[in-house]
Write a protein that holds these residues in place. Structure first.
Motif, PDB file in Angstrom:
ATOM      1  N   UNK A 146      21.663  30.029   3.452  1.00 39.36           N
ATOM      2  CA  UNK A 146      23.102  29.502   2.434  1.00 39.36           C
ATOM      3  C   UNK A 146      23.887  28.783   3.054  1.00 39.36           C
ATOM      4  N   UNK A 147      23.306  27.770   3.871  1.00 37.93           N
ATOM      5  CA  UNK A 147      24.166  26.711   4.285  1.00 37.93           C
ATOM      6  C   UNK A 147      24.416  25.666   3.269  1.00 37.93           C
ATOM      7  N   UNK A 148      25.978  25.382   3.067  1.00 35.94           N
ATOM      8  CA  UNK A 148      26.332  24.770   1.827  1.00 35.94           C
ATOM      9  C   UNK A 148      26.625  23.071   2.384  1.00 35.94           C
TER      10      UNK A 148
ATOM     11  N   UNK B 135      23.344  25.399  -2.857  1.00 32.06           N
ATOM     12  CA  UNK B 135      23.879  24.103  -3.604  1.00 32.06           C
ATOM     13  C   UNK B 135      24.332  25.173  -4.994  1.00 32.06           C
ATOM     14  N   UNK B 136      25.740  25.046  -5.256  1.00 30.89           N
ATOM     15  CA  UNK B 136      26.012  25.594  -6.315  1.00 30.89           C
ATOM     16  C   UNK B 136      25.630  25.262  -7.559  1.00 30.89           C
ATOM     17  N   UNK B 137      25.491  26.036  -8.732  1.00 33.52           N
ATOM     18  CA  UNK B 137      25.014  25.574 -10.138  1.00 33.52           C
ATOM     19  C   UNK B 137      25.670  24.633 -10.620  1.00 33.52           C
ATOM     20  N   UNK B 138      27.005  24.246 -10.520  1.00 31.28           N
ATOM     21  CA  UNK B 138      27.695  23.303 -10.978  1.00 31.28           C
ATOM     22  C   UNK B 138      27.721  21.966 -10.101  1.00 31.28           C
ATOM     23  N   UNK B 139      27.187  22.071  -8.879  1.00 34.48           N
ATOM     24  CA  UNK B 139      26.923  20.764  -8.301  1.00 34.48           C
ATOM     25  C   UNK B 139      25.567  20.476  -7.927  1.00 34.48           C
ATOM     26  N   UNK B 140      25.346  19.066  -7.564  1.00 34.39           N
ATOM     27  CA  UNK B 140      23.837  18.689  -7.520  1.00 34.39           C
ATOM     28  C   UNK B 140      23.537  18.301  -5.969  1.00 34.39           C
ATOM     29  N   UNK B 141      24.660  18.252  -5.129  1.00 40.19           N
ATOM     30  CA  UNK B 141      24.255  17.975  -3.632  1.00 40.19           C
ATOM     31  C   UNK B 141      25.156  18.934  -2.869  1.00 40.19           C
TER      32      UNK B 141
ATOM     33  N   UNK C  62      15.540  29.995 -12.284  1.00 41.84           N
ATOM     34  CA  UNK C  62      15.554  28.838 -13.158  1.00 41.84           C
ATOM     35  C   UNK C  62      16.103  27.546 -12.762  1.00 41.84           C
ATOM     36  N   UNK C  63      17.332  28.020 -12.169  1.00 43.63           N
ATOM     37  CA  UNK C  63      18.146  26.866 -11.670  1.00 43.63           C
ATOM     38  C   UNK C  63      17.922  26.437 -10.370  1.00 43.63           C
ATOM     39  N   UNK C  64      17.173  27.135  -9.620  1.00 42.49           N
ATOM     40  CA  UNK C  64      16.905  26.918  -8.128  1.00 42.49           C
ATOM     41  C   UNK C  64      15.382  26.170  -8.136  1.00 42.49           C
ATOM     42  N   UNK C  65      14.770  26.353  -9.166  1.00 42.69           N
ATOM     43  CA  UNK C  65      13.296  25.814  -9.341  1.00 42.69           C
ATOM     44  C   UNK C  65      13.413  24.212  -8.991  1.00 42.69           C
ATOM     45  N   UNK C  66      14.246  23.456  -9.746  1.00 41.30           N
ATOM     46  CA  UNK C  66      13.972  22.165  -9.604  1.00 41.30           C
ATOM     47  C   UNK C  66      14.298  21.753  -7.970  1.00 41.30           C
TER      48      UNK C  66
END
Length: 301
Positions: free
Chosen positions: A151-153, A178-184, A215-219
């Motif tokens: 869980x390193x951000x 990476x939180x769901x509302x962030x892309x990096x 589902x959000x982590x898959x990509x």
């Protein structure tokens, strides 16, 4: 299974476990109190994950560096018991794992919230690395089979922790969040960049854990898989991160169904994701659902 995580991954997928911190909370116990004052509770959590089919048991060493223990200690002076706490956590996991599962030492970021590590402050980084070194030395001395940085951000902080792991001469996994509302990441790195940099700097396994439902982590993990040749880890949370509200405080009401965890476990295996596990909110019941789908349930019910 093989006593080396990398050898085990060469033989096929490895099923990890779930989220110990939250599982202990669900049962009414806090960290580090559950480790030293209620070891039977932590032992039972390990046993439940083991019986479900987990092929790796993580020692409950989250929040157990001196800095974290001091922050959580209050009048208990937990920081003075850092070695005892980490040794006890590893011993409990190894006791349950026996010769049938691997034991991993868990390493978390130096601090969360407003008190994040200043990556531009060399002295602060040295202190953080000294505390990781101290914790890792205890865990390795107790016989962990490998280390997981979880869980390193920020990629920069993950690199610092990885450098400490590499001194220990046991395999190291590094998972980015990476939180769901962030892309990096919080320091601007994409999943692919994280995978490449960490692999180049010696991470034996790279991947993602926490902060996102399957589902959000898959990509993210697919992007990481395409970027490197090292094994990839997929460890989503077992609760809805797409649900409005603070999922971190209301996990009980937004648990992901076991059938969905099972679906993604099968999909991960089919796509060549090597290390399949879970994180916060995923208790033994969700790991059991994954194990049933993958055909590795250890003690069927």
């Amino acid at each position: 299974m093989a006593r080396d995580i990398l050898e085990s991954l060469q033989q096929g997928f490895v099923l990890g476990d779930g989220g110990y911190l939250v599982e202990a909370r669900f049962r009414g116990y806090s960290t580090p109190r559950v480790i030293v004052e209620f070891p039977n509770v932590l032992r039972l959590i390990h046993q439940d994950f083991f019986r479900a089919g987990s092929q790796v048991l993580q020692a409950h060493t989250w929040w157990t560096t001196r800095r974290h223990l001091k922050a959580r200690g209050g009048e208990a002076n937990w920081a003075d018991r850092m070695e005892e706490i980490n040794r006890t956590a590893v011993r409990l996991a190894k006791e349950v794992a026996g010769d049938d599962a691997l034991v991993a030492g868990s390493i978390c970021a130096a601090a969360y919230g407003k008190d994040v590590l200043d990556l531009d402050d060399a002295a602060a980084c040295n202190v953080a690395q000294a505390e990781w070194d101290e914790q890792i030395a205890v865990m390795v001395d107790e016989g962990v089979d490998f280390l997981i940085c979880e869980a390193f951000l920020r990629l920069g902080e993950a690199r610092l922790a990885l450098a400490c792991c590499k001194k220990a001469r046991v395999p190291a996994m590094v998972c980015i969040s990476i939180y769901p509302d962030e892309v990096v990441t919080r320091d601007g790195a994409s999943p692919a960049e994280c995978a490449r940099v960490l692999a180049e700097e010696g991470a034996d396994i790279v991947g993602s854990n926490c902060c996102r439902e399957p589902a959000q982590m898959w990509p993210m993990v697919l992007e990481m898989r395409e970027a490197v040749d090292v094994p990839i880890a997929f460890q989503p949370v077992g609760c809805r991160t797409s649900t409005p509200g603070d999922w971190r405080s209301i996990r009980e009401s937004v648990i992901v169904p076991g059938v969905e965890m099972a679906k993604f476990a099968l999909q991960a295996k089919a796509e060549g994701i090597d290390y399949i596990g879970a994180c916060c909110g995923a208790g033994p019941e969700l790991v059991r659902a994954m194990a049933q789908a993958l055909g590795c349930e250890r003690d069927p019910v």
